[in-house]
Design a protein around this motif. Structure first.
Motif: not given
Length: 121
Positions: A36-39, A43-44, A88-89, A93-100
């Protein structure tokens, strides 16, 4: 290609809890890491938490001891349990998925649509 669908955001008072879910479908065998990322406005983007196929997890210092990332492999779903939420939370919120990857940050190739989390103080 991996498709991600998020759910679980909402409005909560400070000190409360929320659980975000991210259901994956498609070419999930290629996925090594999810997280998870958040923005927040102005803010960055911030990496919040990740978990690998082997179950290794990492957290941003700002959420350690409050947030827990976990997976249900049978449901191809990753969760983010958020406790003791603070103003501040507040963020999308973005869910992400990726390879090794050898990159220092996870190489997310697929993204969810984002879910709003708002914490009132």
């Amino acid at each position: 290609q991996v498709q991600l669908v998020e759910s679980g955001g909402g409005l909560v008072q400070a000190g409360g809890s929320l659980r975000l879910s991210c259901a994956a479908s498609g070419s999930i065998l290629s996925t090594y890491v999810m997280g998870w990322y958040r923005q927040a406005p102005g803010k960055q983007r911030e990496l919040v938490a990740t978990i690998t196929r082997g179950g290794n997890s990492n957290y941003a210092d700002s959420v350690k001891a409050r947030f827990t990332i976990s997976t249900d492999n049978a449901k191809n779903t990753v969760y983010l349990q958020m406790n003791n939420l603070k103003a501040e939370d507040t963020a999308v919120y973005y869910c992400g998925a990726g390879p090794w990857s050898t990159k220092p940050d996870p190489d997310f190739r697929s993204w969810g649509q984002g879910t709003q989390v708002t914490v009132s103080s």
